[in-house]
Scaffold this motif. Structure first.
Motif, PDB file in Angstrom:
ATOM      1  N   TYR A 121       0.835  -1.205   0.000  1.00 46.89           N
ATOM      2  CA  TYR A 121       0.000   0.000   0.000  1.00 46.89           C
ATOM      3  C   TYR A 121       0.867   1.252   0.000  1.00 46.89           C
ATOM      4  O   TYR A 121       2.068   1.169   0.201  1.00 46.89           O
ATOM      5  CB  TYR A 121      -0.905   0.002   1.237  1.00 46.89           C
ATOM      6  CG  TYR A 121      -1.710  -1.256   1.412  1.00 46.89           C
ATOM      7  CD1 TYR A 121      -2.615  -1.677   0.438  1.00 46.89           C
ATOM      8  CD2 TYR A 121      -1.551  -2.038   2.560  1.00 46.89           C
ATOM      9  CE1 TYR A 121      -3.348  -2.836   0.607  1.00 46.89           C
ATOM     10  CE2 TYR A 121      -2.286  -3.203   2.738  1.00 46.89           C
ATOM     11  CZ  TYR A 121      -3.183  -3.600   1.758  1.00 46.89           C
ATOM     12  OH  TYR A 121      -3.910  -4.742   1.926  1.00 46.89           O
ATOM     13  N   GLY A 122       0.264   2.395  -0.182  1.00 47.94           N
ATOM     14  CA  GLY A 122       1.015   3.646  -0.214  1.00 47.94           C
ATOM     15  C   GLY A 122       0.876   4.455   1.064  1.00 47.94           C
ATOM     16  O   GLY A 122      -0.234   4.680   1.543  1.00 47.94           O
TER      17      GLY A 122
ATOM     18  N   HIS B 138      -8.603   7.960   3.001  1.00 47.50           N
ATOM     19  CA  HIS B 138      -7.811   7.433   1.880  1.00 47.50           C
ATOM     20  C   HIS B 138      -8.020   5.937   1.645  1.00 47.50           C
ATOM     21  O   HIS B 138      -7.625   5.416   0.601  1.00 47.50           O
ATOM     22  CB  HIS B 138      -6.316   7.662   2.128  1.00 47.50           C
ATOM     23  CG  HIS B 138      -5.942   9.110   2.191  1.00 47.50           C
ATOM     24  ND1 HIS B 138      -6.221   9.990   1.171  1.00 47.50           N
ATOM     25  CD2 HIS B 138      -5.322   9.840   3.155  1.00 47.50           C
ATOM     26  CE1 HIS B 138      -5.789  11.198   1.502  1.00 47.50           C
ATOM     27  NE2 HIS B 138      -5.247  11.137   2.706  1.00 47.50           N
ATOM     28  N   SER B 139      -8.589   5.243   2.616  1.00 48.92           N
ATOM     29  CA  SER B 139      -8.638   3.791   2.466  1.00 48.92           C
ATOM     30  C   SER B 139      -9.736   3.403   1.482  1.00 48.92           C
ATOM     31  O   SER B 139     -10.781   4.042   1.377  1.00 48.92           O
ATOM     32  CB  SER B 139      -8.842   3.111   3.815  1.00 48.92           C
ATOM     33  OG  SER B 139     -10.075   3.477   4.353  1.00 48.92           O
TER      34      SER B 139
ATOM     35  N   ALA C 293      -7.892  -1.729   0.010  1.00 49.95           N
ATOM     36  CA  ALA C 293      -6.539  -1.219   0.230  1.00 49.95           C
ATOM     37  C   ALA C 293      -6.470  -0.168   1.328  1.00 49.95           C
ATOM     38  O   ALA C 293      -7.342   0.696   1.438  1.00 49.95           O
ATOM     39  CB  ALA C 293      -5.990  -0.634  -1.074  1.00 49.95           C
TER      40      ALA C 293
ATOM     41  N   SER D  29      -4.282   3.087   2.771  1.00 49.36           N
ATOM     42  CA  SER D  29      -3.572   4.163   2.084  1.00 49.36           C
ATOM     43  C   SER D  29      -3.482   5.382   2.992  1.00 49.36           C
ATOM     44  O   SER D  29      -4.408   5.638   3.777  1.00 49.36           O
ATOM     45  CB  SER D  29      -4.333   4.521   0.793  1.00 49.36           C
ATOM     46  OG  SER D  29      -3.858   5.733   0.250  1.00 49.36           O
TER      47      SER D  29
ATOM     48  N   TRP E 195       0.644  14.447  -3.412  1.00 47.41           N
ATOM     49  CA  TRP E 195       0.107  13.142  -3.040  1.00 47.41           C
ATOM     50  C   TRP E 195      -1.406  13.202  -2.795  1.00 47.41           C
ATOM     51  O   TRP E 195      -1.854  14.149  -2.173  1.00 47.41           O
ATOM     52  CB  TRP E 195       0.816  12.660  -1.757  1.00 47.41           C
ATOM     53  CG  TRP E 195       0.538  11.220  -1.448  1.00 47.41           C
ATOM     54  CD1 TRP E 195       1.240  10.129  -1.865  1.00 47.41           C
ATOM     55  CD2 TRP E 195      -0.563  10.721  -0.655  1.00 47.41           C
ATOM     56  NE1 TRP E 195       0.650   8.980  -1.395  1.00 47.41           N
ATOM     57  CE2 TRP E 195      -0.456   9.316  -0.659  1.00 47.41           C
ATOM     58  CE3 TRP E 195      -1.629  11.307   0.020  1.00 47.41           C
ATOM     59  CZ2 TRP E 195      -1.369   8.488   0.010  1.00 47.41           C
ATOM     60  CZ3 TRP E 195      -2.541  10.494   0.684  1.00 47.41           C
ATOM     61  CH2 TRP E 195      -2.406   9.101   0.682  1.00 47.41           C
ATOM     62  N   PRO E 196      -2.222  12.265  -3.234  1.00 47.56           N
ATOM     63  CA  PRO E 196      -1.866  10.995  -3.878  1.00 47.56           C
ATOM     64  C   PRO E 196      -1.669  11.062  -5.400  1.00 47.56           C
ATOM     65  O   PRO E 196      -1.669  10.018  -6.044  1.00 47.56           O
ATOM     66  CB  PRO E 196      -3.034  10.087  -3.511  1.00 47.56           C
ATOM     67  CG  PRO E 196      -4.197  10.987  -3.288  1.00 47.56           C
ATOM     68  CD  PRO E 196      -3.641  12.303  -2.825  1.00 47.56           C
TER      69      PRO E 196
END
Ligand code: Q9C
Ligand code: ZN
Length: 670
Positions: free
Chosen positions: A90-91, A135-136, A140, A142, A203-204
């Motif tokens: 993941y990021g 962000h998730s 995933a 994130s 980002w992102p």
């Protein structure tokens, strides 16, 4: 009606166990600092404390996939090696053996808050949670987020309480792409996010964070992205988005519940966000959302601002969290310091957003075209942008630690919120204090003495008490409104204080306005003159008068509020002129509610003596009761929109907050 605070220390019990520069800013202290700020200021004690709970699998599966949930469930049993490896897919996120537990509590906290608000146990509230959520994604993690707290909360509210429409406002400085993906094709959830974007370099770094991602299929129009293409955005930029994008759409949408992805990394002092909006702006963002959905507002913490700079007490974070909670509790909002008009880059974004949404929202039907250059959609080559380069472009702030800002003005609520000056035979509205004439005017107390002289001297006394912080706002029934206005304006201008006069309905040009700009009058009515005659008298003519709610709403969001914020009055005088031009009770109450964001809530409402029926709805709004919704607004009249646009174009030379599009030439600099 109360405000909930949902928090549990357990959510501080996970942390980064290895070296990762991207993640080291995500620390337990971020949560404790928010909570401690609320405890120290005494605000926590004023809230109803609601315990967290663990989210069930069923809750989490409202948004996430079974595979992802099963994978996350294994993390508490992993070795450090395995955790690191798991994280790598993941990021910008890390896992700790206690992450899963905390993530279920974060979701559970948001759901407990929704339960509290939806059952009516509290009016609104805030959940201080960690990990954050926006962000998730379905499958995933994130950006420090594991489960999407707010997205789950929206679905949960719809399922459990059968509500139709949920508005999610994401004022965190990052794009909540997880929320966007969750509801992209869903017209029942309206998502608005502003975010640092810099033409996809921040980002992102997603193409789909730009303004032209408006949602898909049935959900087209229900995803609103406002990209910030420069750093250093200020209070005026944020307010412009609220006045010219969010509020018109939100009122047209008419949500049953408002959720906020409340990240405070959009405030000044945050080294990630690098924005310059000051903490008190969050009071206004909160206030402006508080009359939607009958006041049902749940704020869920995303990412607090960085706390490791400056004095502990003076951090952006504690100030921002505190003003947000103060506002939820009904405290008057501090006046935003040093309000400037939006910068060219912000205007370009606003113009693009309004143009992209023209086909979906009747409030934007007549919005300007997108600017000819399509710079915002062009992906500028992704390059390592060092600090030097940014400084060369003059975009960065000099030093991360050198950022300073004034502390928000202290806004302690006066002991009396609402005072009424009404004859004895009119019953005192609930929660209001009768402002007795006999105490404040010589020898006047009997009913028959309720004449204009008596009323006028009590009004001056009442305004004096507002200045002394004894009374917040007031309502008076008067025989002649423009006569009653005169001494109040005179009194305020003698003290060199600006008064905003707002007249709703009726005829006639106001005759008591001082020439020196210490009063600004806006008159919204069917009969208002078509052309402004005096610099400080702004007539707003609506074809069908104020009874046409869509027109009144457009005038309020696009014209009145921006003017009012830019003028920054010390007192608001709101007059309901006699006549049949009448705004509906609901629209009137909303107007009374929205204008309380100005002048630290110092507002005096004048109503014609015969309009006794208005006392109760007006005082309900003044005393902060939850307001009924306007219903789903139909399109405003084309003539009204055109008239408003003309007026706006003429006024925006002087009033920068009225602007909604970038200047045609030289659009590069600020
Ligand atoms: N070089 C929230 O605000 N930064 N998350 C990644 C990559 C990630 C922020 C930097 C920031 C995540 C909830
Ligand atoms: Zn963020």
């Amino acid at each position: 009606m109360e405000t909930a605070l949902v928090y549990d220390e357990e959510m501080t019990r996970y942390k980064l166990l290895w070296l990762d520069p991207d993640c080291e800013i995500e620390r337990p202290e971020r949560l404790t600092a928010s909570h401690e700020a609320l405890v120290r200021s005494g605000l926590a004690a004023r809230c109803v404390s609601i315990p967290v709970r663990q989210a069930t699998d069923a809750d989490i599966l409202l948004i996430h996939s079974e595979e992802y949930l099963e994978a996350v469930k294994k993390t508490p049993y992993m070795t450090l090696e395995d955790l690191r490896e798991f994280t790598l897919q993941y990021g910008a996120v890390y896992f700790h053996p206690n992450s899963y537990h905390c993530a279920t509590l974060a979701v559970g906290a948001a759901l407990q808050l929704v339960d509290g608000v939806m059952t009516g146990r509290v009016r609104n509230g805030i959940a201080l949670v960690r990990p954050p959520g926006h962000h998730s994604m379905r499958s995933a993690a994130s950006g420090f987020c594991v489960f999407n707290n707010v997205a789950i909360a929206a679905k949960y509210a719809q399922q459990k309480y059968g509500i139709q429409r949920v508005l999610i406002v994401d004022w965190d400085i990052h794009h909540g792409q997880g929320v966007q993906y969750a509801f992209e094709d869903d017209p029942s959830v309206l998502y608005l996010s502003w975010h640092r974007y810099e033409h996809q370099k921040f980002w992102p770094e997603l193409r789909e964070s730009d303004y032209d991602s408006v949602g898909k299929d049935k959900g087209a129009g229900f995803n609103i992205n406002v990209p910030w293409n420069k750093v250093g955005m200020q209070n005026g930029d944020y307010l412009a988005v609220f006045c010219h994008v969010l509020l018109p759409v939100a009122y047209e949408f008419c949500p049953d519940l408002v959720l906020v992805c409340a990240g405070f990394d959009s405030a000044i002092g945050d080294p990630e966000g690098e924005m310059c909006a000051t903490p008190e702006i969050f009071a206004h963002l909160t206030h402006l959302l508080m009359n939607l959905a009958g006041g049902k507002l749940c704020a869920v913490l995303e990412h607090p601002a960085n706390i490791f700079q400056g004095g502990y007490n003076l951090t952006s974070l504690s100030q921002s969290v505190c003003v947000t909670v103060q506002t939820l509790l009904g405290y008057p909002a501090p006046r935003p310091a040093d309000l400037q008009g939006p910068c060219q880059s912000a205007l370009e974004s606003i113009q693009c957003v309004r143009a992209a949404h023209r086909k979906y929202w009747s409030c934007f039907k007549h919005a300007a075209e997108a600017p000819p250059s399509d710079i915002s959609t062009k992906r500028i080559k992704l390059e390592e942008k060092g600090r030097e380069e940014k400084l060369q472009r003059g975009e960065g702030v000099e030093s991360k630690d050198g950022v300073t800002w004034p502390e928000p003005q202290k806004c302690v609520p006066p002991p009396v919120r609402t005072a009424v000056v009404i004859p004895e035979d009119v019953a005192s509205p609930e929660g209001c204090k009768r402002f007795s004439l006999s105490e404040h005017a010589d020898s006047l107390s009997a009913e028959e003495d309720f004449d204009d002289d008596a009323v006028m001297s009590s009004l001056t006394a009442l305004v004096g008490k507002m200045e002394n912080n004894e009374i917040c706002n007031g309502l008076a029934l008067v025989g002649d409104i423009s006569m009653a206005m005169a001494p109040v304006i005179r009194h305020a201008t003698a003290l060199k204080q600006r008064v905003l006069v707002v007249c709703v309905g009726g005829t006639g040009v106001l005759s008591h306005l001082p020439e020196d700009g210490t009063a600004l009058a806006v008159h919204v009515s069917k009969e208002a003159p078509e052309e402004p005659q005096l610099k400080h008298y702004i007539p707003v003519r609506l074809k069908n008068g104020c009874g046409h709610t869509s027109g009144l709403a457009q005038a309020t969001f696009g014209l009145l509020l921006p003017l009012a914020y830019e003028y920054d009055p010390a007192l608001v005088l709101l007059a309901r002129m006699p006549g049949t031009d009448g705004a509906s009770d609901c629209a009137w109450q909303q107007l009374v509610g929205l204008l309380q964001g100005l002048a630290r809530g110092r507002m005096l409402v004048l109503i014609q003596r015969d309009d006794k029926a208005l006392v109760s709805p007006t005082s309900a709004s003044l005393s902060g009761s939850p307001l009924p919704c306007l219903g789903r607004l139909p399109a405003p009249l084309a003539e009204d929109v055109e008239a408003l646009e003309r007026l706006r174009r003429r006024l925006q030379v002087d009033w920068l907050l009225l602007r909604t599009s970038a200047q045609k030439s030289g659009g590069e600099d600020n």
